[in-house]
Design a protein around this motif. Structure first.
Motif, mmCIF file in Angstrom:
data_model
loop_
_atom_site.group_PDB
_atom_site.id
_atom_site.type_symbol
_atom_site.label_atom_id
_atom_site.label_comp_id
_atom_site.label_asym_id
_atom_site.label_seq_id
_atom_site.Cartn_x
_atom_site.Cartn_y
_atom_site.Cartn_z
ATOM 1 N N ASP A 428 -19.343 14.914 19.371
ATOM 2 C CA ASP A 428 -19.806 16.120 18.685
ATOM 3 C C ASP A 428 -19.073 16.311 17.358
ATOM 4 O OD1 ASP A 428 -21.332 18.633 18.596
ATOM 5 O OD2 ASP A 428 -19.362 19.569 18.817
ATOM 6 N N ALA A 429 -17.757 16.127 17.371
ATOM 7 C CA ALA A 429 -16.985 16.251 16.135
ATOM 8 C C ALA A 429 -17.394 15.190 15.127
ATOM 9 C CB ALA A 429 -15.492 16.146 16.436
ATOM 10 N N SER A 430 -17.640 13.974 15.590
ATOM 11 C CA SER A 430 -18.046 12.889 14.682
ATOM 12 C C SER A 430 -19.359 13.227 13.988
ATOM 13 C CB SER A 430 -18.190 11.582 15.458
ATOM 14 O OG SER A 430 -16.943 11.154 15.971
ATOM 15 N N ALA A 455 -10.249 20.583 1.256
ATOM 16 C CA ALA A 455 -10.277 21.374 2.492
ATOM 17 C C ALA A 455 -10.864 20.561 3.641
ATOM 18 C CB ALA A 455 -11.087 22.649 2.265
ATOM 19 N N TYR A 456 -11.905 19.806 3.369
ATOM 20 C CA TYR A 456 -12.546 18.969 4.399
ATOM 21 C C TYR A 456 -11.578 17.930 4.950
ATOM 22 C CZ TYR A 456 -15.594 15.209 6.153
ATOM 23 O OH TYR A 456 -16.168 14.210 6.905
ATOM 24 N N ALA A 463 -9.349 18.177 13.861
ATOM 25 C CA ALA A 463 -10.548 17.960 14.668
ATOM 26 C C ALA A 463 -10.451 16.696 15.523
ATOM 27 C CB ALA A 463 -11.772 17.889 13.763
ATOM 28 N N SER A 464 -9.334 15.964 15.434
ATOM 29 C CA SER A 464 -9.161 14.703 16.160
ATOM 30 C C SER A 464 -8.255 14.902 17.362
ATOM 31 C CB SER A 464 -8.560 13.648 15.231
ATOM 32 O OG SER A 464 -7.178 13.901 15.027
ATOM 33 N N ASN A 480 -6.893 19.883 22.659
ATOM 34 C CA ASN A 480 -8.265 20.381 22.555
ATOM 35 C C ASN A 480 -8.606 20.457 21.073
ATOM 36 O OD1 ASN A 480 -10.769 21.492 23.059
ATOM 37 N ND2 ASN A 480 -9.979 23.576 23.331
ATOM 38 N N PRO A 481 -9.301 19.463 20.522
ATOM 39 C CA PRO A 481 -9.514 19.409 19.068
ATOM 40 C C PRO A 481 -10.273 20.627 18.550
ATOM 41 C CG PRO A 481 -10.094 17.324 20.110
ATOM 42 C CD PRO A 481 -9.908 18.318 21.209
ATOM 43 N N LYS A 482 -9.980 20.991 17.277
ATOM 44 C CA LYS A 482 -10.659 22.094 16.621
ATOM 45 C C LYS A 482 -12.102 21.703 16.291
ATOM 46 C CE LYS A 482 -6.954 24.723 16.210
ATOM 47 N NZ LYS A 482 -6.820 26.039 16.912
#
Length: 679
Positions: A428-430, A455-456, A463-464, A480-482
């Motif tokens: 999902d994060a990817s 910022a990205y 997120a990892s 628990n990644p953001k």
């Protein structure tokens, strides 16, 4: 564009701009508080441009009305005088005359408004100035010819001469020396008559009566002297700068510091005890509050201890916290170096030849010092420029909304297998990171786009599955990644808040930039025009870490924003420091020598070099990096000025190494800021 300013208010604002040389946001603060509460930032900016004073850098360094710091100013007591005519349209039936005095060393200001420009009024002004100024006045200089010569004070006008009543007044009052430019008399310079407007304006801001106008001017100059930090003074207010000079050279002063602005009162205050107003959303001006505590080492000549007992969040003020750059030196170290090495003219600039994420550039811009940085890392250059560029907040919000909308868009099809991506990010994060990346890449290049890219990339580790605080990425099975979109939105909001604070206290026209280059061979065409008076250098520490592996995650997600060959070029040019085997150590010193040969070639004669570096251990054995680097640099053509041994407390946290350097001076392994001077 409709304006809420009367002609009186506009005239007053223009003269404050030209005399005090305040950045737009500082001037806006004074204008809203004392002149017109309804004035907008855009209206003020248009007013300044319309009257030819929109470019503050041009006012300070050249062009019409330029103010140049005279040579030989080495302390309070060199006063610049001027007189401005406030037109009868602005002030009623008669002209009013604004007499101005600005101390060149401290920017301390003193204004009076009189109804005539006679010898009697000039005498009153000089007597009030002499009474109010805390130091002895050694010299006064004028910005015009006619106002302070005999031509203006006689019934029949004649050419300006040096035999004037003003000269005799200076001698009578006891001013030891006087310099003046006796060029052809200039015009009123910005106090032009302007057509009266019928706009509805606040009653308090009309400034139509002489009394109300004088009171507004007095309130403005009081706030200017005591409450507004000046970038040219290293973030100090004029009264704080006066206190600094009082401690440094007490023989220059005649009485306690005074807040007397109009010669009508004398108030003794303790500037140190006076709290700094939180005018810009930055409590207690941290770039001042967190300065190193310095003490000499009596047993070692030319040696000092810099104690820095502050935490990482405290030192991450303003834009320093835009991007977490591992291994950067504390912001206050760069600030202290810049305070120790001040430029002598506006054409001089500071160069950081290992710029990293732009710490030096931020501190230089706070102080109004032109700066330039170079780094082999595209990521470092991106983050550096994002920290110092003046940006359009509305455009950033627009871009960030596009990116967030794309990130929350429909699901992509099946993703091609990627061992590296699949190790660090869930599916999902990817998908969200890919959509956000592609939407950013499709936007036209601009400073605002680079701000959003920074910022990205700042949130990809969050997120990892990697530990957030460790230098080299390592999988945290319990993390628990953001969510990438939520993390990006929060990061943009935090960066804009910090950027707003930074842009309020820095001069947008002060040059600051970073470009990608190998420090061993810097492209001279990209360097600023003028002379490099100081180089600040913070090379990678031997046996610490190489930067490429540390930022592999950020480089993975930045491929669409940079050149394809960037990875190869960066790795070939990067100064290798780890792991410190015999070959790496030899190449490390050899590459450092090439870097400082290049620095010596760029630096002007007599210029300063400040090297931030430390010793290390290799397989438990001390490697005396400090002494080796001193020997190398002295051999190139520099003289050692002093060694500042650096202590810290912020490195004692969870991720500190047990065998780290003893920053507190009890062991042979030291960290230092070494000052050199080019022969």
């Amino acid at each position: 564009m409709r304006t809420t300013l009367t002609s009186a208010q506009e005239t007053l604002i223009i003269e404050l701009r030209k005399t005090l040389l305040l950045p737009l946001n500082n001037l806006l603060f004074l204008a809203r508080k004392f002149v017109n509460t309804q004035i907008s930032r855009a209206e003020l900016s248009n007013c300044l441009r319309r009257n030819g004073v929109g470019n503050l850098y041009s006012l300070r360094t050249g062009g019409v009305g330029a103010v140049r710091k005279p040579s030989g100013v080495c302390g309070p007591g060199h006063i610049r005088l001027d007189m401005k005519i406030l037109s009868r349209v602005s002030c009623g039936k008669r002209n009013r005359y604004l007499f101005v005095a600005i101390d060149q060393a401290t920017r301390w200001g003193f204004f009076n408004i009189y109804e005539a420009n006679t010898v009697a009024e000039l005498r009153r002004f000089l007597i009030n100035l002499n009474r109010s100024f805390p130091a002895r006045i050694d010299m006064v200089s004028t910005n015009s010819g006619e106002e302070f010569t005999d031509g203006i004070f006689t019934p029949r006008r004649r050419s300006a001469t040096r035999d004037s009543e003003f000269e005799r007044l200076c001698i009578e009052i006891g001013i030891k020396d006087r310099k003046s430019q006796f060029a052809c008399p200039k015009g009123e310079g910005g106090a032009e008559n302007s057509k009266s407007r019928s706009d509805n304006v606040p009653e308090h801001g009309g400034a139509q009566s002489p009394g109300s106008l004088a009171r507004i001017v007095q309130l403005c100059i009081e706030a200017y002297n005591s409450d507004i930090p000046q970038s040219s003074l290293g973030g100090r207010t004029p009264l704080q700068e006066m206190d600094y000079w009082r401690e440094k050279s007490p023989e220059l002063f005649k009485h306690e510091l005074s807040e007397d602005i109009g010669g009508m009162r004398e108030v003794k205050i303790n500037v140190k005890a006076k709290s700094n107003s939180d005018l810009f959303g930055v409590a207690n001006a941290p770039w001042i509050s967190y300065k190193p505590k310095i003490k000499p080492m009596l047993e070692h000549p030319r040696s000092y201890i810099w104690d820095i007992p502050y935490t990482i969040p405290q030192l991450g003020y303003l834009t320093h916290n835009h991007f977490r750059y591992y291994g950067k030196f504390p912001s206050v170290v760069a600030g202290q170096i810049l305070d120790d090495f001040r430029p002598t003219n506006p054409r001089e600039y500071v160069l950081d030849n290992f710029c990293g994420s732009g710490t030096t550039l931020v501190e230089a811009k706070i102080r109004g010092i032109p700066s330039c940085g170079v780094d082999v890392s595209w990521l470092g250059v991106l983050a550096s420029n994002a920290k110092v560029d003046s940006v359009d907040f509305n455009e950033i919000w627009r871009i960030s909304n596009i990116v967030c909308t794309a990130g929350e868009g429909g699901l992509l099809g099946g993703l091609d297998p990627d061992n590296y991506r699949d190790k660090w990010w869930n599916i999902d994060a990817s998908r969200k990171l890919i959509r956000m990346q592609e939407s950013l890449a499709s936007i036209k290049d601009s400073k605002e786009k680079n701000f959003c890219i920074t910022a990205y990339l700042a949130i990809v580790r969050r997120a990892s599955f990697a530990y957030d605080g460790e230098v080299r990425p390592r999988v945290n099975k319990n993390k628990n990644p953001k969510d990438p979109v939520a993390a990006f939105s929060k990061k943009i909001a935090d960066m804009l808040r910090r950027q707003d604070d930074f842009q309020l206290i820095s001069d947008a026209e002060c040059p600051a930039k970073c470009f990608q280059s190998d420090s061993k061979s810097i492209d001279r065409r990209k360097l600023p025009k003028g002379d490099c008076y100081l180089i600040i250098s913070h090379p990678p520490y031997l046996n610490s870490f190489d930067y490429s592996p540390v930022y592999r995650q950020e480089y993975y997600w930045s491929k669409l924003f940079r050149h394809e060959n960037d990875d190869v070029d960066r790795r070939s040019e990067e100064l290798k420091a780890w792991p410190a085997n015999q070959k790496i150590v030899k190449e490390y010193y050899s590459d450092l020598e090439k870097c400082y040969v290049e620095a010596c070639d760029i630096l002007k004669p007599g210029g300063g070099l400040a090297v931030v570096i430390g010793d290390c251990t290799i397989q438990g054995k001390l490697e005396p990096v400090l002494s080796n680097v001193i020997e190398i640099i002295e051999g190139i053509g520099f003289n050692l000025v002093r060694v500042n041994y650096r202590t810290t407390h912020y490195g004692l946290g969870k991720y500190a190494y047990q065998d780290r350097a003893d920053y507190h001076g009890t062991a042979k392994k030291r960290d230092a800021v070494i000052y050199f001077e080019k022969k």
